[in-house]
Design an enzyme around this catalytic site. Sequence first.
Site, PDB file in Angstrom:
ATOM      1  N   GLY A 115     -25.423   4.481   2.945  1.00  0.00           N
ATOM      2  CA  GLY A 115     -24.088   3.971   2.621  1.00  0.00           C
ATOM      3  C   GLY A 115     -22.969   4.782   3.249  1.00  0.00           C
ATOM      4  N   HIS A 173     -23.519   2.735  11.812  1.00  0.00           N
ATOM      5  CA  HIS A 173     -24.304   1.787  11.019  1.00  0.00           C
ATOM      6  C   HIS A 173     -24.048   0.358  11.497  1.00  0.00           C
ATOM      7  CE1 HIS A 173     -23.595   5.095   7.896  1.00  0.00           C
ATOM      8  NE2 HIS A 173     -24.911   5.059   7.997  1.00  0.00           N
ATOM      9  N   VAL A 219     -23.563   6.477  18.262  1.00  0.00           N
ATOM     10  CA  VAL A 219     -22.168   6.030  18.385  1.00  0.00           C
ATOM     11  C   VAL A 219     -21.262   7.224  18.070  1.00  0.00           C
ATOM     12  CG1 VAL A 219     -20.416   4.436  17.512  1.00  0.00           C
ATOM     13  CG2 VAL A 219     -22.793   3.675  17.744  1.00  0.00           C
TER      14      VAL A 219
HETATM   15  P1  AMP Z   1     -27.607   7.351   7.090  1.00  0.00           P
HETATM   16  O1  AMP Z   1     -26.800   6.424   6.257  1.00  0.00           O
HETATM   17  O2  AMP Z   1     -26.849   8.551   7.580  1.00  0.00           O
HETATM   18  O3  AMP Z   1     -28.941   7.691   6.466  1.00  0.00           O
HETATM   19  O4  AMP Z   1     -27.951   6.557   8.421  1.00  0.00           O
HETATM   20  C1  AMP Z   1     -28.569   5.293   8.379  1.00  0.00           C
HETATM   21  C2  AMP Z   1     -28.982   4.913   9.776  1.00  0.00           C
HETATM   22  O5  AMP Z   1     -27.838   4.876  10.627  1.00  0.00           O
HETATM   23  C3  AMP Z   1     -29.957   5.922  10.402  1.00  0.00           C
HETATM   24  O6  AMP Z   1     -30.947   5.222  11.146  1.00  0.00           O
HETATM   25  C4  AMP Z   1     -29.065   6.729  11.287  1.00  0.00           C
HETATM   26  O7  AMP Z   1     -29.740   7.316  12.394  1.00  0.00           O
HETATM   27  C5  AMP Z   1     -28.076   5.681  11.764  1.00  0.00           C
HETATM   28  N1  AMP Z   1     -26.851   6.332  12.216  1.00  0.00           N
HETATM   29  C6  AMP Z   1     -26.081   7.212  11.526  1.00  0.00           C
HETATM   30  N2  AMP Z   1     -25.059   7.655  12.298  1.00  0.00           N
HETATM   31  C7  AMP Z   1     -25.187   7.032  13.493  1.00  0.00           C
HETATM   32  C8  AMP Z   1     -24.452   7.070  14.713  1.00  0.00           C
HETATM   33  N3  AMP Z   1     -23.375   7.838  14.862  1.00  0.00           N
HETATM   34  N4  AMP Z   1     -24.874   6.300  15.751  1.00  0.00           N
HETATM   35  C9  AMP Z   1     -25.984   5.519  15.604  1.00  0.00           C
HETATM   36  N5  AMP Z   1     -26.721   5.446  14.489  1.00  0.00           N
HETATM   37  C10 AMP Z   1     -26.335   6.185  13.442  1.00  0.00           C
END
Ligand code: AMP
Length: 283
Positions: free
Chosen positions: A31, A37, A176
């Site tokens: 979240g 995301h 990103v």
């Molecule tokens: P999180 O909510 O941080 O657990 O991330 C959920 C998903 O989004 C995971 O697969 C992360 O690797 C991806 N994610 C988080 N930040 C980025 C970003 N800056 N660029 C690409 N994917 C991301």
Amino acid sequence: MQIINSIIHMQALAIAPEREGRRIAFVPTMGYLHEGHASLLREGRKRGDVLVLSIFVNPIQFGKNEDLDSYPRDMDRDFQIAEACGVDIVFIPTAAEMYPNGFQTGVTVRDIALPLCGAIRPRHFDGVATVVTKLFNIVRPDVALFGCKDYQQLAVIRRMTVDLNMPVEIAGMPIVREADGLAMSSRNANLSPVERQSALCLFRAIKTAREQFAAGERSVAVLARETRAIIEQESAAVIDYVEFRDGLLLHEQDVVDSNTLLALAVKIGQTRLIDNTVLGEEL
Ligand code: AMP
């Protein structure tokens, strides 16, 4: 867009598309959604007939002194972003239902989960592998999308799905970044304006290492020394690790090549940030 809290309800919803041959694309998150995301969700929208987003701050992947309680949350904003990305179902389970009294099963991925974040955050990847397995069993995706921002997490999940014959395709998506290069992260919200500036040392380090590689430098000793030096110039930064490893198995290397991963974990004040780059790939 449907918002589902109950596991049994989510499982029931997932069975219909499966029977009808419609593909489920799945993006698991904790979240506080941002453009990183959203990039996963937009790609998921293209790859699936039904797009499922999960939001779950998974307690078992946090250590005792980590930021479980201060992890940022904003459900209303998350719903707006999800809606704009064409999400069909948002699954938001409770910790009590995910881990009821008596819960005692875990998934452990061995070697690839040991270095880097695995060394600093013992049991973190057990928590990740276990929750992703549970979510896959509940959502039953055909394709699941993960960001390369969490490079080792993606490697652990790829290994797990192959080793355990999970019938799901894993898609890895590019990092990103903000306009100034900071990798987007929900945890960036916890940075003060001054810390936000300090946090740019991660991207500076990545850019410098890439430039030195492009100029012909191949020695890990040299590259690691110079990369660390850039981060150490920033007084607010405390290095957890700066490592150059083979991008496939995460083994140590003495000499880098185009598949080498540079992985960084740095604390800026109370906030721990990670970033990475594969030297031969585009930024
Ligand atoms: P999180 O909510 O941080 O657990 O991330 C959920 C998903 O989004 C995971 O697969 C992360 O690797 C991806 N994610 C988080 N930040 C980025 C970003 N800056 N660029 C690409 N994917 C991301």
